[in-house]
Design an enzyme around this catalytic site. Structure first.
Site, PDB file in Angstrom:
ATOM      1  N   ASP A 264     -13.328  -2.225  -1.033  1.00  0.00           N
ATOM      2  CA  ASP A 264     -12.144  -2.181  -0.175  1.00  0.00           C
ATOM      3  C   ASP A 264     -12.593  -1.945   1.266  1.00  0.00           C
ATOM      4  O   ASP A 264     -13.233  -0.942   1.568  1.00  0.00           O
ATOM      5  CB  ASP A 264     -11.229  -1.049  -0.648  1.00  0.00           C
ATOM      6  CG  ASP A 264      -9.977  -0.890   0.199  1.00  0.00           C
ATOM      7  OD1 ASP A 264     -10.062  -0.996   1.430  1.00  0.00           O
ATOM      8  OD2 ASP A 264      -8.906  -0.634  -0.371  1.00  0.00           O
TER       9      ASP A 264
ATOM     10  N   ASP B  56       1.035   5.588  -0.435  1.00  0.00           N
ATOM     11  CA  ASP B  56       0.288   6.851  -0.416  1.00  0.00           C
ATOM     12  C   ASP B  56       1.226   8.011  -0.721  1.00  0.00           C
ATOM     13  O   ASP B  56       2.388   8.014  -0.297  1.00  0.00           O
ATOM     14  CB  ASP B  56      -0.370   7.083   0.954  1.00  0.00           C
ATOM     15  CG  ASP B  56      -1.441   6.059   1.258  1.00  0.00           C
ATOM     16  OD1 ASP B  56      -2.232   5.756   0.345  1.00  0.00           O
ATOM     17  OD2 ASP B  56      -1.482   5.557   2.400  1.00  0.00           O
TER      18      ASP B  56
ATOM     19  N   ASP C 230       0.856  -1.185   0.000  1.00  0.00           N
ATOM     20  CA  ASP C 230       0.000   0.000   0.000  1.00  0.00           C
ATOM     21  C   ASP C 230       0.897   1.241   0.000  1.00  0.00           C
ATOM     22  O   ASP C 230       1.732   1.411   0.894  1.00  0.00           O
ATOM     23  CB  ASP C 230      -0.893  -0.029   1.247  1.00  0.00           C
ATOM     24  CG  ASP C 230      -1.878   1.127   1.307  1.00  0.00           C
ATOM     25  OD1 ASP C 230      -1.834   2.002   0.411  1.00  0.00           O
ATOM     26  OD2 ASP C 230      -2.689   1.167   2.250  1.00  0.00           O
TER      27      ASP C 230
ATOM     28  N   HIS D 253     -11.253  -1.228   4.893  1.00  0.00           N
ATOM     29  CA  HIS D 253     -10.160  -0.860   5.794  1.00  0.00           C
ATOM     30  C   HIS D 253     -10.628  -1.175   7.216  1.00  0.00           C
ATOM     31  O   HIS D 253     -11.257  -0.348   7.879  1.00  0.00           O
ATOM     32  CB  HIS D 253      -9.814   0.626   5.644  1.00  0.00           C
ATOM     33  CG  HIS D 253      -8.834   0.910   4.543  1.00  0.00           C
ATOM     34  ND1 HIS D 253      -9.069   0.572   3.237  1.00  0.00           N
ATOM     35  CD2 HIS D 253      -7.600   1.503   4.563  1.00  0.00           C
ATOM     36  CE1 HIS D 253      -8.031   0.941   2.484  1.00  0.00           C
ATOM     37  NE2 HIS D 253      -7.127   1.494   3.271  1.00  0.00           N
TER      38      HIS D 253
END
Length: 312
Positions: free
Chosen positions: A226, A106, A104, A228
Site C-alpha cells: 500500500d 478509519d 477508505d 500512501h
C-alpha cells in the site's frame, strides 16, 4: 500338438500381453491428445485491506477496492497423456487498465463503533489483474457421456489499483473537502498464491457439453503493498494459512467434431488472512514492524467469458 508348438503359442500370447501392457504405459503424444482454448470477457470483484490493533483486535482501518467489469483474455491448454489423466495450464490477464472504486474508512475513536474518517475515490484505476493455474486431473469414473475425478494444482492471482482525487470527511465530519483531481492518493497491490485440491466433472449429450470444477485450499499465502503517496508512507502485509473457495462452470456446443464454442463462469473467494504489517517512512527510511494479527487481506472475484476450444 507338439510340445514345441505349445511352447511357441504360449510365448506368443505372453509376448502380446507384455507388449499391450507396455503400450499402456507410453503416454499419448498424438495431436488429438492436446486441447487449446481462448476466450474473452469481463472481470469484477472486490478486495479488502484491513488494519487492526494487534493487542485488542479492534479494527482501525479498512480500505475497500472494487473491480468493475475489466476486460480480460483467457487461455487454456490441456494434454491427456492417458485416458485417466489430464495435465492443464490456464490463466487470464486484463487487456488494459479498467474502472474501479475505493473507499477508505478509519476508526480513530476506540469508544465509537462507527467510523470517524472516510474518503471516497470514484476515479480509481485497476492497473492490471492476472492469474495462472497449473493443475492435474485424475479421472476416477468414466463412460462415453461423462467422467468425474479429483484435481490438484497451484494458483497465483494478482491485482493492482491506483486511487486518484476524491473527497474526504474526517473527525466525524468536522473536516470535509476534496483531493485534487487526477492526483494519486493511494496505490495498492495484492498477490495470492496457493496449492489446492478439488473435484472435476464433465458430461456430454450429443453436441452439448458441461464441465464443472470445484477448488479448495487451506494454504493461501497473501501479500500486499500500500503506497500512501500524499503521506510518503508504504504499508506491507503478509498472511498465511487462510482459505480459498473457487468454482468453474463451462457450457459449450460442438460446431464441428473438434471445435466447441463455450461460455464460462468462474467465482473465487479468498477468505481474510491475518498477519503482521510493516510501515516504511519514505522520507526518513525508518521502518516499523508489528507482528500478530495486525493486518488483514481478502478478495472475491468472478469472471464471465465466451470463446472457442479446439482439439487437434
Amino acid at each position: 500338438m507338439k510340445k514345441s508348438s505349445i511352447v511357441a503359442t504360449i510365448i506368443t500370447i505372453l509376448s502380446g500381453s507384455a507388449n499391450a501392457a507396455s503400450s499402456q504405459l507410453i503416454p499419448n503424444i498424438s495431436p488429438d491428445s492436446f486441447t487449446v482454448a481462448a476466450s474473452t470477457g469481463m472481470l469484477s470483484g472486490k478486495s479488502h485491506e484491513m488494519l487492526y490493533d494487534a493487542e485488542t483486535g479492534r479494527k482501525i482501518s479498512q480500505l475497500d477496492w472494487k473491480i468493475k467489469n475489466v476486460a480480460i483474455l483467457k487461455g487454456d491448454i490441456s494434454w491427456d497423456p492417458y485416458s485417466f489423466l489430464t495435465l492443464n495450464a490456464r490463466g487470464w490477464t486484463s487487456l488494459a487498465s479498467g474502472s474501479g472504486n475505493m473507499d477508505d474508512y478509519d476508526w480513530m475513536n476506540e469508544n465509537q463503533s462507527e467510523w470517524t474518517d472516510h474518503s471516497s475515490h470514484p476515479a480509481t484505476n485497476v492497473n492490471h489483474a492476472n492469474e495462472y493455474d497449473l493443475n492435474v486431473k485424475g479421472w476416477l469414473l468414466q463412460d462415453e457421456n461423462y467422467k468425474a475425478g479429483i484435481t490438484a494444482g497451484y494458483q497465483e492471482t494478482r491485482f493492482s489499483w491506483t486511487a486518484t482525487g476524491g473527497s474526504y470527511s474526517y473527525n466525524n465530519g468536522a473536516y470535509t473537502g476534496n483531493f485534487p483531481k487526477g492526483v494519486r492518493v493511494i496505490g495498492y497491490n495484492q498477490r495470492f498464491s496457493m496449492p489446492y485440491i478439488g473435484l472435476a466433472g464433465q458430461y456430454r449429450i450429443n453436441d452439448f457439453e458441461l464441465n464443472a470444477l470445484f477448488k479448495f485450499s487451506d494454504w493461501v499465502r497473501a501479500h500486499d503493498n500500500d503506497e500512501h503517496y500524499m503521506r510518503d508512507l508504504t504499508f506491507r502485509e503478509k498472511t498465511s494459512g487462510s482459505r480459498y473457495y473457487g468454482t468453474v462452470i463451462n457450457a459449450g456446443y460442438y460446431v464441428t467434431p473438434n471445435a466447441k464454442v463455450f461460455a464460462e463462469f468462474t467465482y473465487s473467494k479468498y477468505d481474510e488472512g491475518k498477519g503482521g504489517t510493516q510501515t516504511i517512512d519514505k522520507n526518513s527510511g525508518d521502518s516499523v514492524s508489528i507482528g500478530g494479527d495486525a493486518a488483514g487481506i481478502s478478495n472475491k472475484n468472478y469472471t464471465v467469458t465466451a470463446g472457442l476450444q479446439y482439439r487437434f
